[in-house]
Design a protein around this motif. Structure first.
Motif, short mmCIF file in Angstrom:
data_model
loop_
_atom_site.label_atom_id
_atom_site.label_comp_id
_atom_site.label_asym_id
_atom_site.label_seq_id
_atom_site.Cartn_x
_atom_site.Cartn_y
_atom_site.Cartn_z
N LYS A 67 0.82 -1.22 0.00
CA LYS A 67 0.00 0.00 0.00
C LYS A 67 0.85 1.27 0.00
CE LYS A 67 -4.16 -1.85 1.88
NZ LYS A 67 -5.47 -1.34 2.19
N ARG A 68 2.06 1.19 0.51
CA ARG A 68 2.95 2.36 0.56
C ARG A 68 3.32 2.84 -0.85
NH1 ARG A 68 1.60 3.03 5.40
NH2 ARG A 68 2.56 1.81 7.03
N ASP A 70 1.06 2.98 -3.35
CA ASP A 70 -0.15 3.45 -4.03
C ASP A 70 0.00 4.83 -4.65
OD1 ASP A 70 -1.41 1.07 -3.45
OD2 ASP A 70 -2.70 1.90 -1.87
N THR A 71 0.80 5.68 -4.04
CA THR A 71 0.96 7.05 -4.56
C THR A 71 2.14 7.20 -5.53
OG1 THR A 71 2.31 7.67 -2.65
CG2 THR A 71 -0.07 8.06 -2.48
N ILE A 72 2.85 6.11 -5.75
CA ILE A 72 4.01 6.16 -6.66
C ILE A 72 3.57 5.68 -8.04
CG2 ILE A 72 6.32 5.26 -7.13
CD1 ILE A 72 6.69 4.98 -4.08
N PRO A 73 3.71 6.52 -9.07
CA PRO A 73 3.29 6.13 -10.41
C PRO A 73 4.05 4.88 -10.89
CG PRO A 73 3.79 8.48 -10.32
CD PRO A 73 4.24 7.88 -9.03
N LYS A 74 3.33 3.97 -11.52
CA LYS A 74 3.92 2.72 -11.99
C LYS A 74 4.95 2.92 -13.09
CE LYS A 74 0.15 -0.36 -10.68
NZ LYS A 74 0.06 -0.27 -9.38
N ARG A 76 7.36 5.16 -13.01
CA ARG A 76 8.63 5.62 -12.44
C ARG A 76 9.61 4.48 -12.29
NH1 ARG A 76 8.67 10.52 -9.48
NH2 ARG A 76 10.91 10.27 -9.62
N TYR A 100 4.68 -2.52 -11.46
CA TYR A 100 5.84 -1.63 -11.54
C TYR A 100 6.87 -2.34 -12.41
CZ TYR A 100 3.75 1.07 -7.82
OH TYR A 100 2.89 1.84 -7.08
#
Length: 119
Positions: A67-68, A70-74, A76, A100
């Motif tokens: 879940k950590r 969730d805010t990181i674009p796939k 990147r 990712y």
């Protein structure tokens, strides 16, 4: 017609760059994260004892580890490392399964980097 080999070379290099899955941690530099994110998957205690510059600590043992992200674009590029390489390899596989596709495991881990850094 003479541009065809140049285009093929460019596409090959670009495709190859996107497919890098691991890299020795001693070859990592801060320039690598210009367009990516450096993630230390060790515990907060380990992280507090030293870490690579600009690393984000996301604990592999945290029940909410996935879940950590969730805010990181796939899209990147993610560089992951741990103490010796085991947790980061597991994290890389999990992140790949979550979509990712551009995750690089920094082989050898923090201990190897620390033992080989130049003062």
């Amino acid at each position: 017609m003479k541009f065809v080999p140049v285009i093929i070379a460019f596409l090959s290099l670009n495709f190859g760059y996107a497919q890098i899955k691991s890299k020795p941690i001693t070859e990592f530099s801060q320039k690598d994260i210009k367009d990516g994110i450096l993630i230390d998957v060790r515990t907060p205690k380990e992280f507090g004892m030293g870490h690579l510059e600009n690393a984000l600590n996301i604990n592999w043992f945290d029940k909410e580890f996935s879940k950590r992200f969730d805010t990181i674009p796939k899209k990147r590029r993610l560089y992951v490392y741990c103490k010796k390489g085991g947790r980061s390899a597991k994290a890389q596989k999990l992140l790949d399964s979550l979509g990712y596709w551009n995750v690089v495991n920094l082989e050898g881990g923090y201990d190897h980097w620390k033992a080989n850094k130049k003062f």
